[in-house]
Enzyme design. Structure first.
Site, PDB file in Angstrom:
ATOM      1  N   LYS A  48      -2.588 -16.567   9.369  1.00  0.00           N
ATOM      2  CA  LYS A  48      -2.326 -15.921   8.075  1.00  0.00           C
ATOM      3  C   LYS A  48      -3.204 -14.677   7.974  1.00  0.00           C
ATOM      4  O   LYS A  48      -4.393 -14.719   8.301  1.00  0.00           O
ATOM      5  CB  LYS A  48      -2.657 -16.896   6.939  1.00  0.00           C
ATOM      6  CG  LYS A  48      -2.416 -16.319   5.575  1.00  0.00           C
ATOM      7  CD  LYS A  48      -2.388 -17.325   4.450  1.00  0.00           C
ATOM      8  CE  LYS A  48      -3.568 -18.233   4.390  1.00  0.00           C
ATOM      9  NZ  LYS A  48      -3.580 -19.144   3.250  1.00  0.00           N
ATOM     10  N   CYS A  93       4.055  -2.609   3.042  1.00  0.00           N
ATOM     11  CA  CYS A  93       5.236  -2.631   3.914  1.00  0.00           C
ATOM     12  C   CYS A  93       4.931  -3.259   5.274  1.00  0.00           C
ATOM     13  O   CYS A  93       5.836  -3.520   6.043  1.00  0.00           O
ATOM     14  CB  CYS A  93       5.781  -1.218   4.128  1.00  0.00           C
ATOM     15  SG  CYS A  93       4.787  -0.178   5.234  1.00  0.00           S
ATOM     16  N   CYS A  97      -2.812   1.934   3.377  1.00  0.00           N
ATOM     17  CA  CYS A  97      -1.535   2.635   3.585  1.00  0.00           C
ATOM     18  C   CYS A  97      -1.766   3.920   4.382  1.00  0.00           C
ATOM     19  O   CYS A  97      -2.685   4.677   4.082  1.00  0.00           O
ATOM     20  CB  CYS A  97      -0.911   2.966   2.233  1.00  0.00           C
ATOM     21  SG  CYS A  97       0.522   4.049   2.313  1.00  0.00           S
ATOM     22  N   HIS A 116       5.294   3.648   5.378  1.00  0.00           N
ATOM     23  CA  HIS A 116       6.407   3.141   4.567  1.00  0.00           C
ATOM     24  C   HIS A 116       7.497   4.204   4.399  1.00  0.00           C
ATOM     25  O   HIS A 116       8.666   3.871   4.243  1.00  0.00           O
ATOM     26  CB  HIS A 116       5.909   2.661   3.191  1.00  0.00           C
ATOM     27  CG  HIS A 116       5.262   3.726   2.376  1.00  0.00           C
ATOM     28  ND1 HIS A 116       3.912   4.004   2.447  1.00  0.00           N
ATOM     29  CD2 HIS A 116       5.780   4.592   1.488  1.00  0.00           C
ATOM     30  CE1 HIS A 116       3.627   4.993   1.615  1.00  0.00           C
ATOM     31  NE2 HIS A 116       4.756   5.364   1.019  1.00  0.00           N
TER      32      HIS A 116
HETATM   33  S1  FES Z   1       2.924   0.841   2.121  1.00  0.00           S
HETATM   34 FE1  FES Z   1       2.731   0.412   4.176  1.00  0.00          FE
HETATM   35  S2  FES Z   1       2.130   2.261   5.022  1.00  0.00           S
HETATM   36 FE2  FES Z   1       2.360   2.662   2.963  1.00  0.00          FE
END
Ligand code: FES
Length: 135
Positions: free
Chosen positions: A81, A101, A110, A114
């Site tokens: 996990k 994502c 991030c 995404h």
């Molecule tokens: S939300 Fe995954 S790279 Fe931006």
């Protein structure tokens, strides 16, 4: 040349092949066929089965590939996990974006992967943005 060959197969050889097939006149006649007669029927039966399958294939329920149902494709796959803990007090900048994502190369932060993911898949995922209130 190629079309001539195909035309000859369709007009001459295929009818001759079909004429020589030991097709019984009744369903019960199939039970009386010998092994060699069954072997001569096999190519035709195979082609008919293939054509039948190709005809009904668009109407068969699509199997979902296991890979399609995975969210996390490559991040910390060795762990059962993936959990990330971040103390809010440690946030230094006013805005911090966390990946939701699972495509970020700097996960859990991030890196805008995404955007490419959304463009390729039509998805609409984006980061979790933590904003620090400046008093
Ligand atoms: S939300 Fe995954 S790279 Fe931006």
């Amino acid at each position: 040349m190629v079309l001539e060959t195909i035309a000859k197969i369709i007009k001459v050889q295929l009818p001759a092949y079909l004429k020589r097939l030991p097709l019984p006149e009744t369903i019960g006649g199939f039970a009386r066929l010998t092994v060699s007669e069954w072997l001569r029927l096999l190519p035709l039966l195979g082609i008919l089965a293939l054509l039948g399958y190709l005809t009904i294939r668009p109407f068969l329920p699509k199997k979902k590939k296991q890979r399609d149902s995975l969210i996390n494709l490559k991040i910390q796959k060795e762990n059962p996990k993936v959990v990330n803990e971040i103390d809010i007090e440690d946030l230094n900048s006013a805005n911090v974006c966390y990946c939701r994502c699972w495509r970020s190369k700097t996960f859990p932060v991030c890196d805008k992967s995404h955007l490419k993911h959304n463009e390729l898949t039509g998805d609409n995922v984006g980061p979790l943005i933590l904003k620090k209130k400046i008093l």
